[in-house]
Design an enzyme around this catalytic site. Structure first.
Site, short mmCIF file in Angstrom:
data_model
loop_
_atom_site.label_atom_id
_atom_site.label_comp_id
_atom_site.label_asym_id
_atom_site.label_seq_id
_atom_site.Cartn_x
_atom_site.Cartn_y
_atom_site.Cartn_z
N TYR A 168 10.78 -86.26 58.28
CA TYR A 168 9.73 -86.31 57.26
C TYR A 168 10.34 -86.28 55.87
CZ TYR A 168 5.13 -85.10 55.20
OH TYR A 168 3.95 -85.10 54.50
N ARG A 173 6.83 -90.18 49.58
CA ARG A 173 6.12 -89.63 50.74
C ARG A 173 4.69 -89.24 50.37
NH1 ARG A 173 9.01 -84.46 52.91
NH2 ARG A 173 7.61 -83.39 51.49
N ASP A 174 3.83 -89.26 51.37
CA ASP A 174 2.43 -88.82 51.22
C ASP A 174 1.73 -89.65 50.14
OD1 ASP A 174 0.40 -87.21 52.15
OD2 ASP A 174 0.81 -85.53 50.82
N SER A 180 1.94 -83.20 49.64
CA SER A 180 3.26 -83.19 50.28
C SER A 180 4.20 -84.22 49.68
CB SER A 180 3.11 -83.41 51.79
OG SER A 180 2.57 -82.27 52.39
N ASP A 220 1.89 -89.57 58.89
CA ASP A 220 0.99 -90.25 57.93
C ASP A 220 1.51 -91.59 57.38
OD1 ASP A 220 -0.55 -88.02 58.26
OD2 ASP A 220 -0.36 -87.28 56.22
N ASP A 398 -0.84 -76.42 54.15
CA ASP A 398 -1.02 -77.88 54.02
C ASP A 398 -0.92 -78.34 52.58
OD1 ASP A 398 -1.56 -78.36 56.76
OD2 ASP A 398 -3.59 -77.62 56.48
#
Ligand code: BGC
Length: 443
Positions: A168, A173-174, A180, A220, A398
């Site tokens: 990850y 990212r995200d 995140s 994701d 989260d």
């Protein structure tokens, strides 16, 4: 940076403890940090990001070259890390390794629970196998320590061990959320840095051919490419995500890592209109990567709250026939199979113990009322599903509810999200306590 904030607030009442070097996995630096910046012997204070440095085992210097394997690959281990994958379910016959990182988080958290019954229940969570997320490159050297430990345990017990990891760290990212956002940016050579991160994982894994590694690849990321290309950051990230995931598949395949690509969940790619585009993307990437043999299938419901099999549809599922993970999986599998993609699944049920707790299906951040769910098992009730697993380490946050944080995402401020939440990935004591209390089956 908030990981052990509540613990440190308590120990600050005890000067003798405050002056001691920080224990393994504790915070030891970062913007705003005023505590001790040294670590106990055997651990090094390692910068994970500007806000958080942590005491991690061994040296903080990531390996730059591949070291010589300390163990010679065996030729009798047919399901071994290199060569041909074992036939069938990669979990069969393996003992899942309990990562000390999560066990330590849980034990520390249980220590803060005053109610004796809840404390005893909380401690049981330390015995439940949960994936370890490599969400920053600085954590990668710890994989070596887990693999070495799993290898030693395997040799001592005669059992075969399996380590579960989440890969990850994609650049940008995200891309459709904020909570995140990662350490690499595409604009700043992020794809090459990501390849370096994968290379470092590979260098660690290569040294322990007797330990099986199962990886969830990039939660994701591909789901965002299916539904969120209208978001500029996702459109911009499309080629880097594809190149990064392809590189990850190829390199991890070369050291025999059994891989499940992340496939969102029923309320995301499980909508009828999304099933075929999702399947096509997985098939295409897999083929472009050269159909890596160790890609075993897909992971669903990672860090989400859906039931594997709901007794009745939650009203928020609004008529989606695929209102739980088993319906989603059954609906997706045929197109995968016909396109030549291996249709095997693992399903995260770590926080799915309580249903009908969300106001919208898209609510994903620290949802109030959630409880630990079905324990990891190979008794899945479906030949498509290899294992029910716990991917999201329950108790890790989260996303922050602090509106002034650069990583504040509005989902973490919704009325069904628990307030006073720290940064994503750091420990959220109140949330953990609630997961323990609401666990179903009970702990
Ligand atoms: C966070 C990661 C963390 C993971 C598991 C993600 O939401 O961004 O930092 O490792 O959750 O808790």
């Amino acid at each position: 940076m908030f990981k052990f904030a509540s613990l440190l607030a308590l120990v600050s009442l005890v000067p003798a403890v405050v002056n001691a070097a920080q224990p393994l996995y504790a915070q030891c630096g970062g913007i705003g940090w005023t505590g001790d910046t040294t670590c106990v012997s055997g651990a090094t204070c390692t910068k994970l990001n500007d806000y958080y440095s942590q005491c991690l085992p061994g040296s903080s210097t990531p390996p730059t070259t591949t070291t010589t394997p300390t163990t010679t690959p065996t030729t009798t281990n047919t399901g071994g890390p290199t060569g041909t994958p074992a036939a069938g379910n990669p979990y069969t016959g393996y003992q899942i390794y309990l990562t000390p990182y999560y066990a330590d988080e849980v034990q520390t958290a249980a220590g803060l629970i005053t109610d004796a019954t809840q404390k005893a229940k909380a401690l049981k969570v330390a015995q439940i196998p949960t994936f370890t997320w490599f969400d920053v490159i600085a954590k990668v050297p710890t994989l070596g320590t887990y693999l070495a430990d799993a290898s030693a345990k395997g040799k001592a017990s005669g059992q075969k061990y399996l380590v579960q990891i989440v890969v990850y760290d994609l650049p940008d990212r995200d891309c459709a959320a904020l909570a995140s956002n990662g350490e690499f940016s595409i604009a700043n050579d992020g794809l090459n840095k990501y390849k370096g991160y994968i290379d470092q994982l590979v260098a660690q894994i290569k040294q322990y051919p007797d330990v099986r590694v199962v990886a969830v690849i990039e939660p994701d990321s591909l789901a965002n490419l299916v539904t969120n290309l209208n978001v500029a950051k996702c459109a911009n990230a499309q080629s880097a995500y594809k190149a990064g995931v392809t590189y990850a598949m190829q390199q991890l395949n070369s050291v025999g890592v059994y891989m499940y690509l992340d496939a969102g969940h029923a309320g995301w790619l499980g909508w009828p209109a999304n099933l075929s585009p999702a399947a096509q993307l997985f098939i295409q990437l897999y083929k472009d990567a050269g159909s890596p043999q160790f890609v075993r299938g897909l992971a669903t419901n990672v860090a989400n709250y859906n039931a594997l099999s709901a007794s009745s549809p939650d009203p928020i599922t609004q008529g989606n026939p695929n209102y739980d993970e088993i319906h989603y999986i059954n609906a997706l599998a045929p197109s995968l199979t016909s396109g030549g993609f291996p249709a095997h699944f693992i399903v995260d049920q770590g926080r799915s113990g309580v249903q009908n707790i969300r106001q919208q299906w898209g609510d994903w951040c620290n949802v109030n009322g959630a409880g630990f769910g079905t324990r990891p098992t190979l008794s899945t009730g479906s030949s498509l599903i290899d294992a029910i697993v716990w991917v999201k380490p329950g108790g890790e946050c989260d996303g922050t509810s602090n509106t002034s944080s650069p990583r504040y995402d509005a989902h973490c401020g919704l009325s069904d999200a628990m307030p006073n939440a720290p940064e994503a990935g750091t420990w959220f004591q109140a949330y953990f306590a609630a997961l323990v209390k609401n666990a179903n089956p009970a702990l």
